[in-house]
Design a protein around this motif. Structure first.
Motif, PDB file in Angstrom:
ATOM      1  N   ALA A 181      -0.453  -1.879 -15.860  1.00 36.05           N
ATOM      2  CA  ALA A 181       0.410  -3.133 -16.687  1.00 36.05           C
ATOM      3  C   ALA A 181       1.843  -3.070 -16.461  1.00 36.05           C
ATOM      4  O   ALA A 181       2.121  -4.201 -16.283  1.00 36.05           O
ATOM      5  N   ALA A 182       2.259  -1.834 -16.590  1.00 33.81           N
ATOM      6  CA  ALA A 182       3.844  -1.961 -16.691  1.00 33.81           C
ATOM      7  C   ALA A 182       4.299  -2.459 -15.215  1.00 33.81           C
ATOM      8  O   ALA A 182       5.477  -3.329 -15.225  1.00 33.81           O
ATOM      9  N   VAL A 183       3.468  -2.109 -14.359  1.00 32.47           N
ATOM     10  CA  VAL A 183       3.795  -2.602 -12.899  1.00 32.47           C
ATOM     11  C   VAL A 183       3.914  -4.187 -12.912  1.00 32.47           C
ATOM     12  O   VAL A 183       4.608  -4.860 -12.254  1.00 32.47           O
ATOM     13  N   VAL A 184       2.453  -4.348 -13.185  1.00 35.61           N
ATOM     14  CA  VAL A 184       2.212  -6.033 -13.138  1.00 35.61           C
ATOM     15  C   VAL A 184       2.996  -7.035 -13.871  1.00 35.61           C
ATOM     16  O   VAL A 184       3.463  -8.123 -13.453  1.00 35.61           O
ATOM     17  N   ASP A 240     -11.021  -2.641  -1.357  1.00 34.18           N
ATOM     18  CA  ASP A 240     -12.179  -3.708  -1.470  1.00 34.18           C
ATOM     19  C   ASP A 240     -12.824  -3.906  -0.148  1.00 34.18           C
ATOM     20  O   ASP A 240     -12.001  -3.675   0.903  1.00 34.18           O
ATOM     21  N   PRO A 241     -14.019  -3.913  -0.049  1.00 31.52           N
ATOM     22  CA  PRO A 241     -14.540  -4.098   1.363  1.00 31.52           C
ATOM     23  C   PRO A 241     -14.382  -5.188   2.008  1.00 31.52           C
ATOM     24  O   PRO A 241     -14.442  -5.196   3.258  1.00 31.52           O
ATOM     25  N   ASP A 242     -14.052  -6.105   1.376  1.00 33.40           N
ATOM     26  CA  ASP A 242     -13.925  -7.362   2.134  1.00 33.40           C
ATOM     27  C   ASP A 242     -12.422  -7.798   2.416  1.00 33.40           C
ATOM     28  O   ASP A 242     -12.089  -8.932   3.106  1.00 33.40           O
ATOM     29  N   TRP A 243     -11.692  -7.042   1.728  1.00 33.54           N
ATOM     30  CA  TRP A 243     -10.024  -7.063   1.858  1.00 33.54           C
ATOM     31  C   TRP A 243      -9.457  -5.970   2.330  1.00 33.54           C
ATOM     32  O   TRP A 243      -8.945  -5.301   1.587  1.00 33.54           O
ATOM     33  N   PRO A 244      -9.586  -5.693   3.589  1.00 32.28           N
ATOM     34  CA  PRO A 244      -8.846  -4.113   3.977  1.00 32.28           C
ATOM     35  C   PRO A 244      -7.666  -4.047   3.555  1.00 32.28           C
ATOM     36  O   PRO A 244      -6.602  -5.019   3.846  1.00 32.28           O
ATOM     37  N   GLY A 245      -7.120  -2.984   3.192  1.00 27.83           N
ATOM     38  CA  GLY A 245      -5.769  -2.524   2.737  1.00 27.83           C
ATOM     39  C   GLY A 245      -5.584  -2.707   1.228  1.00 27.83           C
ATOM     40  O   GLY A 245      -4.343  -2.477   0.724  1.00 27.83           O
ATOM     41  N   GLU A 246      -6.571  -3.537   0.502  1.00 30.42           N
ATOM     42  CA  GLU A 246      -6.291  -3.630  -0.978  1.00 30.42           C
ATOM     43  C   GLU A 246      -7.105  -2.600  -1.532  1.00 30.42           C
ATOM     44  O   GLU A 246      -8.256  -2.454  -1.675  1.00 30.42           O
ATOM     45  N   MET A 247      -6.486  -1.764  -2.213  1.00 32.93           N
ATOM     46  CA  MET A 247      -6.662  -0.730  -3.048  1.00 32.93           C
ATOM     47  C   MET A 247      -6.924  -0.985  -4.412  1.00 32.93           C
ATOM     48  O   MET A 247      -6.044  -1.831  -5.025  1.00 32.93           O
ATOM     49  N   LEU A 248      -8.184  -0.482  -4.840  1.00 33.64           N
ATOM     50  CA  LEU A 248      -8.554  -0.891  -6.330  1.00 33.64           C
ATOM     51  C   LEU A 248      -7.378  -0.013  -7.300  1.00 33.64           C
ATOM     52  O   LEU A 248      -7.311   1.033  -7.047  1.00 33.64           O
ATOM     53  N   LEU A 249      -6.872  -0.510  -8.401  1.00 36.90           N
ATOM     54  CA  LEU A 249      -6.360   0.202  -9.378  1.00 36.90           C
ATOM     55  C   LEU A 249      -7.255   1.056 -10.260  1.00 36.90           C
ATOM     56  O   LEU A 249      -8.267   0.475 -10.464  1.00 36.90           O
ATOM     57  N   ARG A 280       0.890  -1.166  -0.176  1.00 32.63           N
ATOM     58  CA  ARG A 280       0.030  -0.060   0.199  1.00 32.63           C
ATOM     59  C   ARG A 280       0.812   1.422  -0.021  1.00 32.63           C
ATOM     60  O   ARG A 280       0.724   2.253  -0.831  1.00 32.63           O
ATOM     61  N   ALA A 281       1.930   1.382   0.900  1.00 33.06           N
ATOM     62  CA  ALA A 281       2.681   2.460   0.999  1.00 33.06           C
ATOM     63  C   ALA A 281       3.525   2.710  -0.205  1.00 33.06           C
ATOM     64  O   ALA A 281       3.345   3.909  -0.506  1.00 33.06           O
ATOM     65  N   THR A 282       3.957   1.866  -0.762  1.00 29.58           N
ATOM     66  CA  THR A 282       4.626   1.875  -2.324  1.00 29.58           C
ATOM     67  C   THR A 282       3.960   2.637  -3.046  1.00 29.58           C
ATOM     68  O   THR A 282       4.317   3.551  -3.787  1.00 29.58           O
ATOM     69  N   TRP A 283       2.970   1.871  -3.506  1.00 30.66           N
ATOM     70  CA  TRP A 283       1.775   2.440  -4.395  1.00 30.66           C
ATOM     71  C   TRP A 283       1.532   4.000  -4.014  1.00 30.66           C
ATOM     72  O   TRP A 283       1.345   4.871  -5.054  1.00 30.66           O
ATOM     73  N   LEU A 284       1.076   4.461  -2.746  1.00 34.08           N
ATOM     74  CA  LEU A 284       0.617   5.718  -2.608  1.00 34.08           C
ATOM     75  C   LEU A 284       1.912   6.729  -2.881  1.00 34.08           C
ATOM     76  O   LEU A 284       1.806   7.892  -3.109  1.00 34.08           O
ATOM     77  N   ARG A 301       3.317   5.523  -6.936  1.00 32.80           N
ATOM     78  CA  ARG A 301       2.536   5.779  -8.203  1.00 32.80           C
ATOM     79  C   ARG A 301       1.035   6.053  -7.728  1.00 32.80           C
ATOM     80  O   ARG A 301       0.152   5.043  -7.983  1.00 32.80           O
ATOM     81  N   PRO A 302       0.822   7.288  -7.190  1.00 32.10           N
ATOM     82  CA  PRO A 302      -0.549   7.585  -6.463  1.00 32.10           C
ATOM     83  C   PRO A 302      -1.624   7.593  -7.656  1.00 32.10           C
ATOM     84  O   PRO A 302      -2.892   7.471  -7.364  1.00 32.10           O
ATOM     85  N   PHE A 303      -1.231   8.157  -8.860  1.00 31.85           N
ATOM     86  CA  PHE A 303      -2.128   8.433  -9.733  1.00 31.85           C
ATOM     87  C   PHE A 303      -2.852   6.986 -10.557  1.00 31.85           C
ATOM     88  O   PHE A 303      -3.526   7.221 -11.243  1.00 31.85           O
ATOM     89  N   LEU A 304      -2.236   5.958  -9.957  1.00 31.70           N
ATOM     90  CA  LEU A 304      -2.866   4.614 -10.513  1.00 31.70           C
ATOM     91  C   LEU A 304      -3.772   4.024  -9.448  1.00 31.70           C
ATOM     92  O   LEU A 304      -4.340   2.959  -9.883  1.00 31.70           O
TER      93      LEU A 304
END
Length: 243
Positions: free
Chosen positions: A99-102, A78-87, A56-60, A63-66
């Motif tokens: 996609a470049a990250v994945v 995701d409401p069922d998985w705390p800490g998982e942010m949607l791209l 989470r911290a790395t994405w924010l 690459r916060p724009f993603l």
């Protein structure tokens, strides 16, 4: 060259601690940080449409724009998985950036010896509050499927039965489903993918329904935590007569 998963043998779903597969297991799904067990067809788990909590911290930061945002500018989780942010897949530039990250994770899967990849959370658009569309998700998935195939990885469609048979669906090679027995979704997947459907059930009732579906569906009953043998709550069952 892309090699499809074997159509015989049992399979196991090991996203927590890796452990030796049981007799008759020909396919094993493990996290991207692991390696497939010798003598099996390894499927690499990648959370491709959402972020892992530990990242989470790395994405924010990098690459916060993603990261998908709500009207107030907060990240959408995701409401069922705390800490998982949607791209945020809402335009071509963001899809290309994500996609470049994945793709870096796909390269890791290849280095670790996997033959296929499971791209999790294909259905994240259903949890986006309308900020991501089905067309956004399939366009992004198409980028990842193409990149995986270029690297010799087969690609699983993960859940999202509502996409089956729709225009624009990428050329997935097989399917990994969760609770298709519990939600009465097994037959649509086997109709499209035949013997290349791997189903994980998390309830006894769903497991019984999925097993009653019969071949070619392959089913494993797991606990929600996907705990290793000996850990509290560990559950691992194969359909009678198919292990």
């Amino acid at each position: 060259m892309v090699r499809l998963p074997p159509e015989t043998g049992a399979f196991d779903y090991q996203l927590d601690e890796a452990y030796p597969p049981g007799p008759g297991v020909s396919v094993v799904v493990r996290d991207r940080s692991s390696r497939p067990p010798a003598g099996t067809y390894g499927v690499c788990y990648v959370n491709a449409f959402q972020t892992q909590p530990e990242d989470r911290a790395t994405w924010l930061r990098e690459r916060p724009f993603l990261v998908l945002r709500d009207a107030a500018g907060a990240s959408v989780e995701d409401p069922d998985w705390p800490g998982e942010m949607l791209l945020d897949l809402g335009d071509r530039d963001r899809r290309t950036g994500a996609a470049a990250v994945v793709v870096g994770e796909l390269d890791r899967c290849v280095r670790n010896g996997f033959r296929a990849v499971e791209l999790d959370n294909l259905d994240s658009w259903t949890r986006s509050g309308g900020r991501i569309t089905k067309a956004d998700a399939t366009a992004y998935a198409g980028l990842l499927v193409g990149a995986a195939h270029t690297r010799g990885l087969a690609v699983a469609q993960k859940n999202a039965a509502e996409l089956l048979g729709t225009p624009g669906l990428p050329a997935f090679d097989f399917a990994v489903t969760e609770d298709c027995g519990a939600f009465d979704e097994c037959e649509p997947f086997t109709r499209v993918y035949g013997a290349r459907v791997l189903d994980v059930e998390y309830t006894d009732a769903g497991f019984d329904v999925a097993c009653a579906t019969g071949p070619p569906l392959r089913v494993v009953r797991r606990d929600l935590e996907l705990a290793a043998p000996g850990a509290p709550g560990h559950v691992l069952r194969q359909c009678p007569g198919r292990s």
